[in-house]
Design a protein around this motif. Structure first.
Motif, PDB file in Angstrom:
ATOM      1  N   GLU A 172      -1.239   8.185 -14.258  1.00 19.34           N
ATOM      2  CA  GLU A 172      -1.487   6.810 -14.685  1.00 19.34           C
ATOM      3  C   GLU A 172      -0.763   5.815 -13.777  1.00 19.34           C
ATOM      4  N   GLU A 175      -2.357   5.512 -10.347  1.00 19.75           N
ATOM      5  CA  GLU A 175      -3.526   4.628 -10.328  1.00 19.75           C
ATOM      6  C   GLU A 175      -3.104   3.165 -10.272  1.00 19.75           C
ATOM      7  N   ILE A 176      -2.042   2.824 -10.992  1.00 20.95           N
ATOM      8  CA  ILE A 176      -1.508   1.458 -10.952  1.00 20.95           C
ATOM      9  C   ILE A 176      -1.023   1.131  -9.543  1.00 20.95           C
ATOM     10  N   LYS A 178      -2.081   2.410  -6.739  1.00 28.51           N
ATOM     11  CA  LYS A 178      -3.240   2.242  -5.864  1.00 28.51           C
ATOM     12  C   LYS A 178      -3.783   0.825  -5.960  1.00 28.51           C
ATOM     13  N   GLU A 179      -3.855   0.295  -7.172  1.00 26.47           N
ATOM     14  CA  GLU A 179      -4.346  -1.064  -7.374  1.00 26.47           C
ATOM     15  C   GLU A 179      -3.416  -2.082  -6.732  1.00 26.47           C
ATOM     16  N   ILE A 180      -2.106  -1.861  -6.876  1.00 26.14           N
ATOM     17  CA  ILE A 180      -1.121  -2.759  -6.263  1.00 26.14           C
ATOM     18  C   ILE A 180      -1.263  -2.764  -4.751  1.00 26.14           C
ATOM     19  N   ARG A 181      -1.412  -1.584  -4.156  1.00 21.72           N
ATOM     20  CA  ARG A 181      -1.550  -1.493  -2.697  1.00 21.72           C
ATOM     21  C   ARG A 181      -2.810  -2.197  -2.205  1.00 21.72           C
ATOM     22  N   SER A 182      -3.872  -2.132  -2.992  1.00 20.62           N
ATOM     23  CA  SER A 182      -5.136  -2.723  -2.555  1.00 20.62           C
ATOM     24  C   SER A 182      -5.135  -4.244  -2.649  1.00 20.62           C
ATOM     25  N   THR A 183      -4.327  -4.798  -3.566  1.00 16.42           N
ATOM     26  CA  THR A 183      -4.328  -6.254  -3.771  1.00 16.42           C
ATOM     27  C   THR A 183      -3.094  -6.952  -3.206  1.00 16.42           C
ATOM     28  N   TYR A 185      -0.422  -7.291  -4.851  1.00 15.35           N
ATOM     29  CA  TYR A 185       0.024  -8.105  -5.987  1.00 15.35           C
ATOM     30  C   TYR A 185       0.328  -7.207  -7.181  1.00 15.35           C
ATOM     31  N   CYS A 186       1.314  -7.621  -7.984  1.00 16.75           N
ATOM     32  CA  CYS A 186       1.639  -6.899  -9.212  1.00 16.75           C
ATOM     33  C   CYS A 186       2.048  -7.879 -10.303  1.00 16.75           C
ATOM     34  N   TYR A 188       3.679  -7.650 -14.242  1.00  7.98           N
ATOM     35  CA  TYR A 188       4.267  -6.718 -15.191  1.00  7.98           C
ATOM     36  C   TYR A 188       5.200  -7.476 -16.126  1.00  7.98           C
TER      37      TYR A 188
END
Length: 247
Positions: A172, A175-176, A178-183, A185-186, A188
């Motif tokens: 889990e 996957e989070i 991966k999303e951070i690397r692609s954008t 941005y984070c 939380y």
């Protein structure tokens, strides 16, 4: 004379002469006139105390944050702080939020510069703050962008020291990341319902080297304000990245 102390001081002196440029373990051992195994043990101890920073197995070591508290060079990550200070002042003025820039050193997050007039950062009266990884937006962003070697070092070091926090990456969380690397941005906030936290990647042209953080009280969190925060945060991180690349 205690030889182990002298050797440690010799290593710190060698690293200080290189300023922010990493030196490999082999080079350190040769310059200090000690065998590589002894040098590795001493450097590991200095890393545990944050007087030395392990950049990577390939690149080697440089002075860590606590060494800069004693050295003539002043602030740790001085180049990054100098570049980011005017941008963060602008960001604070535009958002009225607490803003900061953080980096990873030896598996720990350090906030090396901050503007926190709301006093919502921990120990915000100090010049440098030791922060958290997976429980903060900036920590997650930095952790997501670690290479495999650095991530393994971070988790194994934590496990060995018996520190709190995760010691392996769940599917889990992966996957989070991966999303951070692609954008780049984070967002939380689960760990603290009283604040909202955003982070934006700062790169040196090839890899993420720092995170711009924006933190503000929950009562300020409207859809319009959050949209503005995300827009301005990306602008600030991009500008710091641009200035780093062309420094």
């Amino acid at each position: 004379m205690i030889m182990s102390v002298k050797k440690a001081m010799d290593i710190l002196t060698i690293l200080s002469s290189a300023h922010e440029i990493p030196i490999t373990l082999g080079e350190l051992a040769e310059k200090a006139g000690i065998n590589k195994s002894t040098c590795a043990h001493i450097v590991d101890t200095l890393c545990e105390s944050f007087y030395v920073e392990r950049v990577s197995r390939k690149d080697g070591y440089r002075l860590g944050p606590w060494a800069y508290m004693l050295s003539r060079y002043g602030r740790y990550q001085n180049s990054l702080v100098s570049i980011s200070t005017p941008v963060l002042k602008w960001l604070h003025k535009e958002t009225d939020a607490s803003v900061f820039i953080s980096v990873i050193c030896n598996g720990k997050k350090f906030i090396v510069y901050h503007i926190d007039k709301r006093n919502i950062l921990p120990m915000s009266d100090g010049k440098m703050i030791q922060g958290f990884l997976e429980t903060t937006a900036s920590g997650r962003l930095l952790m997501a962008n670690m290479d495999n070697e650095t991530l393994h070092y971070t988790l194994s070091r934590r496990k060995k020291a018996g520190e709190s926090g995760i010691t392996e990456i769940s599917p889990e969380l992966n996957e989070i990341f991966k999303e951070i690397r692609s954008t780049g941005y984070c967002y939380y906030s689960d760990d603290n319902p009283n604040t909202r936290s955003h982070a934006f990647a700062v790169t040196d042209g090839s890899k993420t080297v720092a995170a711009v953080g924006i933190l503000y009280p929950t009562e300020m969190d409207t859809p319009e304000y959050r949209e503005e925060i995300v827009k301005l945060g990306h602008v600030a991180a991009s500008e710091i990245s641009r200035r780093m690349f062309f420094k």
